[in-house]
Scaffold this motif. Sequence first.
Motif, PDB file in Angstrom:
ATOM      1  N   LEU A   9      -8.474   1.531   4.230  1.00  0.00           N
ATOM      2  CA  LEU A   9      -7.840   0.515   3.438  1.00  0.00           C
ATOM      3  C   LEU A   9      -7.139  -0.650   4.136  1.00  0.00           C
ATOM      4  N   VAL A  10      -6.489  -0.219   5.198  1.00  0.00           N
ATOM      5  CA  VAL A  10      -5.682  -1.223   5.570  1.00  0.00           C
ATOM      6  C   VAL A  10      -6.321  -2.478   5.995  1.00  0.00           C
ATOM      7  N   PRO A  11      -7.389  -2.366   6.885  1.00  0.00           N
ATOM      8  CA  PRO A  11      -8.173  -3.486   7.271  1.00  0.00           C
ATOM      9  C   PRO A  11      -9.066  -4.048   6.426  1.00  0.00           C
ATOM     10  N   LEU A  12      -9.239  -3.471   5.163  1.00  0.00           N
ATOM     11  CA  LEU A  12      -9.829  -4.063   4.043  1.00  0.00           C
ATOM     12  C   LEU A  12      -8.857  -5.048   3.136  1.00  0.00           C
ATOM     13  N   LEU A  13      -7.818  -4.224   2.820  1.00  0.00           N
ATOM     14  CA  LEU A  13      -6.825  -4.563   1.878  1.00  0.00           C
ATOM     15  C   LEU A  13      -5.826  -5.719   2.596  1.00  0.00           C
ATOM     16  N   GLU A  62      -5.947   9.248   6.024  1.00  0.00           N
ATOM     17  CA  GLU A  62      -7.317   8.710   6.228  1.00  0.00           C
ATOM     18  C   GLU A  62      -7.530   7.880   5.278  1.00  0.00           C
ATOM     19  N   GLU A  63      -7.308   7.877   4.117  1.00  0.00           N
ATOM     20  CA  GLU A  63      -7.597   6.836   3.046  1.00  0.00           C
ATOM     21  C   GLU A  63      -6.743   5.605   3.471  1.00  0.00           C
ATOM     22  N   ALA A  64      -5.634   5.714   3.889  1.00  0.00           N
ATOM     23  CA  ALA A  64      -4.837   4.664   4.263  1.00  0.00           C
ATOM     24  C   ALA A  64      -5.637   3.820   5.486  1.00  0.00           C
ATOM     25  N   ILE A  74      -2.091   2.951  12.862  1.00  0.00           N
ATOM     26  CA  ILE A  74      -1.920   1.621  12.217  1.00  0.00           C
ATOM     27  C   ILE A  74      -1.374   0.385  13.204  1.00  0.00           C
ATOM     28  N   MET A  75      -0.379   0.856  13.975  1.00  0.00           N
ATOM     29  CA  MET A  75       0.105   0.025  14.936  1.00  0.00           C
ATOM     30  C   MET A  75      -0.715  -0.469  15.875  1.00  0.00           C
ATOM     31  N   SER A  76      -1.409   0.437  16.210  1.00  0.00           N
ATOM     32  CA  SER A  76      -2.269   0.137  17.468  1.00  0.00           C
ATOM     33  C   SER A  76      -3.635  -0.725  17.019  1.00  0.00           C
ATOM     34  N   ALA A  77      -4.237  -0.420  15.849  1.00  0.00           N
ATOM     35  CA  ALA A  77      -5.438  -1.212  15.554  1.00  0.00           C
ATOM     36  C   ALA A  77      -5.017  -2.190  14.519  1.00  0.00           C
ATOM     37  N   CYS A  78      -4.319  -2.163  13.386  1.00  0.00           N
ATOM     38  CA  CYS A  78      -4.037  -3.146  12.570  1.00  0.00           C
ATOM     39  C   CYS A  78      -2.527  -3.432  12.162  1.00  0.00           C
ATOM     40  N   PRO A  79      -1.623  -3.855  13.039  1.00  0.00           N
ATOM     41  CA  PRO A  79      -0.297  -3.648  12.985  1.00  0.00           C
ATOM     42  C   PRO A  79       0.426  -4.459  11.666  1.00  0.00           C
ATOM     43  N   THR A  80       0.907  -3.634  10.866  1.00  0.00           N
ATOM     44  CA  THR A  80       1.518  -3.826   9.715  1.00  0.00           C
ATOM     45  C   THR A  80       2.712  -3.369   9.178  1.00  0.00           C
ATOM     46  N   PRO A  81       3.846  -4.011   8.856  1.00  0.00           N
ATOM     47  CA  PRO A  81       4.929  -3.405   8.635  1.00  0.00           C
ATOM     48  C   PRO A  81       4.883  -2.112   7.731  1.00  0.00           C
ATOM     49  N   LEU A 107       0.718  -1.159  -0.135  1.00  0.00           N
ATOM     50  CA  LEU A 107      -0.115  -0.138  -0.021  1.00  0.00           C
ATOM     51  C   LEU A 107       0.856   1.136  -0.094  1.00  0.00           C
ATOM     52  N   VAL A 108       0.892   1.900  -0.996  1.00  0.00           N
ATOM     53  CA  VAL A 108       1.661   3.102  -1.007  1.00  0.00           C
ATOM     54  C   VAL A 108       0.938   4.611  -0.749  1.00  0.00           C
TER      55      VAL A 108
END
Length: 365
Positions: free
Chosen positions: A50-54, A45-47, A77-84, A13-14
């Motif tokens: 989309l993070v939990p969806l994509l 805000e868009e990111a 993001i690191m609190s709700a949906c941890p992603t590198p 995700l860019v």
Amino acid sequence: MSGSLPPRRARVLVVEDSAVIRQVLVRLVRDDPRLELAEAVETAEEALRLVPLLRPDVISMDVRLPGMDGLEATRRIMSACPTPIVIVSDASTDPALQVSMNALRSGALSVVEKPAGWLSGPQGGAAIATQLYIMSQVPVIRRRLSAQWPVTPAPVPVPMDLRPRVLAMAASTGGPPAFSHILGALPATFPWPIVLVQHMGAAFMEGFAAWLGTQTSLSVALARQGERLRPGHVHVAPGETHLLVGPGDEIRLSHAPPLGGQRPSASMLFSSLAREAGADAVGVLLTGMGEDGSAGLADLRRAGGYTIAEDRSTSVVHGMPGAAERMGAVCVSLPQGAIASHLLGIAGALHHATEWAGMLEGPMS
């Protein structure tokens, strides 16, 4: 038919508000066979939507965005949906550098220099793509807040026969927040000089040293050729430069080829201390990918130095400290929250031993 499936491409995700830079990053992702574009957006805000969806495997995150900035987006993001998360930042702008370093402290894994455009060159583009792929493989968890670590970790016995005069520390992935936490717990009166290696792009090292100086009461600066080690001062290896300690505790900077793919090399730093300080040195190897530092830490331990590795329980990546443990290079493995107190315990034991020796010698003088 071999029956083996090709490795799954990492979905990226860019997040970048500049249309030009966003197109460059999209092209870099699409041109790399290891990567696949999940989506490209221009706001935090868009990111977040989309993070939990994509469920991307890795996020390329700009820090200066309209509305919510990349630092706050990283925190959420690191609190709700941890992603590198890989921070893609402008290394020439001080505010962006500070935000980038704080984003690393908030859970982002690494920072790379923003491409200048279509003419940024194949090497720079390949470096960004490779960093995205490597970081996509790191298992991240809900960000540990420093407040969640024990305020008073379980005490670790302090060896009473240590007489160190210098401390060397090294880290790679996850290093900036680890250094911030450990050095931030050391007082300005800390008695030893500190030499430090952090794997990071050369363009960011001056900003990293300046940021680290805001996280601790110790003085922090990039190391200079011929400089003498000073108590209570952190000497940081400059970008693309090996940092060694020479005779008379004098700093030696080297542009020798990378060792194990790394320049600066943690192993070269630890090995130089093994030669020049031996039992008078403490080496600390923190979180990081790969094996840099393990061989040098083994040299230091064989020379009588005291060696500490970060425990798996707090390492973002346990590659470097884990390799040192497997080599038998580690005297003790400690969670990150216990390292500063252990160092202070060693320094305190040395101080009390010196005072006691003085009292014993007093009546005889």
